[in-house]
Design a protein around this motif. Structure first.
Motif, PDB file in Angstrom:
ATOM      1  N   MET A  24       0.373  -1.093   0.016  1.00 62.17           N
ATOM      2  CA  MET A  24       0.545  -0.172  -0.067  1.00 62.17           C
ATOM      3  C   MET A  24       0.690   1.609  -0.192  1.00 62.17           C
ATOM      4  O   MET A  24      -0.060   2.410   0.428  1.00 62.17           O
ATOM      5  CB  MET A  24      -1.167   0.356   1.351  1.00 62.17           C
ATOM      6  N   VAL A  25       2.175   1.347   0.477  1.00 64.14           N
ATOM      7  CA  VAL A  25       2.713   2.696  -0.167  1.00 64.14           C
ATOM      8  C   VAL A  25       3.220   2.948  -1.070  1.00 64.14           C
ATOM      9  O   VAL A  25       3.533   2.075  -2.132  1.00 64.14           O
ATOM     10  CB  VAL A  25       4.413   1.718   0.679  1.00 64.14           C
ATOM     11  N   THR A  26       3.721   3.735  -1.266  1.00 63.14           N
ATOM     12  CA  THR A  26       3.915   4.604  -3.027  1.00 63.14           C
ATOM     13  C   THR A  26       5.435   4.344  -2.811  1.00 63.14           C
ATOM     14  O   THR A  26       6.188   5.365  -1.844  1.00 63.14           O
ATOM     15  CB  THR A  26       3.219   5.469  -2.976  1.00 63.14           C
ATOM     16  N   VAL A  27       5.784   4.160  -4.102  1.00 62.92           N
ATOM     17  CA  VAL A  27       7.437   4.557  -4.130  1.00 62.92           C
ATOM     18  C   VAL A  27       7.875   4.247  -5.105  1.00 62.92           C
ATOM     19  O   VAL A  27       7.352   3.208  -6.138  1.00 62.92           O
ATOM     20  CB  VAL A  27       8.683   2.686  -3.531  1.00 62.92           C
ATOM     21  N   ASP A  28       9.201   5.256  -5.370  1.00 66.75           N
ATOM     22  CA  ASP A  28       9.452   5.325  -7.017  1.00 66.75           C
ATOM     23  C   ASP A  28       9.686   3.946  -7.418  1.00 66.75           C
ATOM     24  O   ASP A  28      11.842   4.017  -6.973  1.00 66.75           O
ATOM     25  CB  ASP A  28      10.248   6.980  -6.673  1.00 66.75           C
ATOM     26  N   LEU A  29       9.413   3.954  -9.011  1.00 64.88           N
ATOM     27  CA  LEU A  29      10.380   2.546  -9.055  1.00 64.88           C
ATOM     28  C   LEU A  29      11.273   2.689  -9.761  1.00 64.88           C
ATOM     29  O   LEU A  29      11.674   1.803 -10.074  1.00 64.88           O
ATOM     30  CB  LEU A  29       9.033   1.489  -9.341  1.00 64.88           C
ATOM     31  N   ASP A  30      11.415   3.877 -10.870  1.00 68.91           N
ATOM     32  CA  ASP A  30      12.561   3.889 -10.962  1.00 68.91           C
ATOM     33  C   ASP A  30      13.505   3.720 -11.322  1.00 68.91           C
ATOM     34  O   ASP A  30      14.591   2.530 -12.290  1.00 68.91           O
ATOM     35  CB  ASP A  30      12.554   5.282 -11.853  1.00 68.91           C
ATOM     36  N   SER A  31      13.941   2.841 -10.135  1.00 63.05           N
ATOM     37  CA  SER A  31      15.258   2.122 -10.118  1.00 63.05           C
ATOM     38  C   SER A  31      15.042   1.159  -9.986  1.00 63.05           C
ATOM     39  O   SER A  31      16.775   0.833  -9.805  1.00 63.05           O
ATOM     40  CB  SER A  31      16.543   3.341  -8.928  1.00 63.05           C
ATOM     41  N   VAL A  32      14.253   0.561 -10.688  1.00 63.91           N
ATOM     42  CA  VAL A  32      13.997  -1.187 -10.471  1.00 63.91           C
ATOM     43  C   VAL A  32      13.167  -1.861 -11.211  1.00 63.91           C
ATOM     44  O   VAL A  32      13.447  -2.601 -11.885  1.00 63.91           O
ATOM     45  CB  VAL A  32      13.539  -1.497  -9.297  1.00 63.91           C
ATOM     46  N   LEU A  33      13.149  -0.729 -12.555  1.00 65.39           N
ATOM     47  CA  LEU A  33      11.625  -1.382 -13.404  1.00 65.39           C
ATOM     48  C   LEU A  33      12.342  -2.592 -14.084  1.00 65.39           C
ATOM     49  O   LEU A  33      12.211  -3.305 -15.055  1.00 65.39           O
ATOM     50  CB  LEU A  33      10.952   0.040 -13.309  1.00 65.39           C
TER      51      LEU A  33
END
Length: 197
Positions: A24-33
């Protein structure tokens, strides 16, 4: 020292939190996508017939035999290694945020000693996953923003091993992990030495 304390406290929290808690937490996933998607695709394509390849001189057959004596002109018949991330995508993004921050190893080392044995094992597994994934990439860095490069990965691995040498010696799963990493690095060194000839 406050920055280093906060860095280690964040790392400890990120390693401790369950992947379910992060849903349920919003995390910036740019580093792992880019590379986590590749790992998910590899795991889902496991049922499909595997293609034969050798990437950057790495041969899973040689990896398991503890040998790197292979001619680069050969066409080996080996299957691609199964690389599965030890953490979920959101936890990976949070850990990456710590890995890319600048630090001084002299000041960070005492704070890393606060990690528990399970946290050390998980962190080493993730660092190995990053190292193997990064080494398979021709540019020795993963695509994306705020992604640790191979030098940062190796620096963190060395720092963690310095801080927890006694844990590494006592836990069989960590020794096996390091033995696998050692064989993989030896294959990489063998490949690079072949290029220098």
């Amino acid at each position: 020292t406050l920055f280093r304390s906060v860095t280690c406290a964040c790392l400890k929290a990120f390693l401790s939190i369950s992947d379910d808690s992060l849903k349920m937490v919003t995390v910036d996933l740019d580093s792992v996508l880019s590379y986590m998607d590749m790992a998910s695709d590899m795991a889902s394509d496991e049922k499909v017939e595997k293609t034969e390849s050798v990437q950057n001189g790495f041969s899973p057959t040689l990896f398991e035999e503890d040998s790197c004596d292979v001619q680069l002109t050969e066409t080996p018949s080996v299957s691609e290694p199964n690389v599965v991330p030890p953490v979920g995508i959101k936890k990976a993004a949070l850990i990456n945020a710590v890995l890319v921050k600048p630090y001084s190893d002299i000041f960070l080392l005492p704070h890393l000693k606060a990690l528990s044995a399970p946290q050390v094992v998980l962190f080493l597994q993730y660092l190995q996953y990053l190292y193997v994934t990064c080494s398979e990439n021709v540019h020795t860095s993963l695509p994306g923003a705020n992604v640790p490069n191979i030098n940062q990965i190796m620096d963190w691995m060395s720092l963690l091993l310095d801080a927890h040498f006694t844990v590494v010696v006592m836990l069989p799963e960590v020794r096996e992990l390091l033995a696998n990493l050692h064989r993989y690095v030896r294959c990489q060194v063998k490949l690079y030495s072949e290029f220098n000839r």
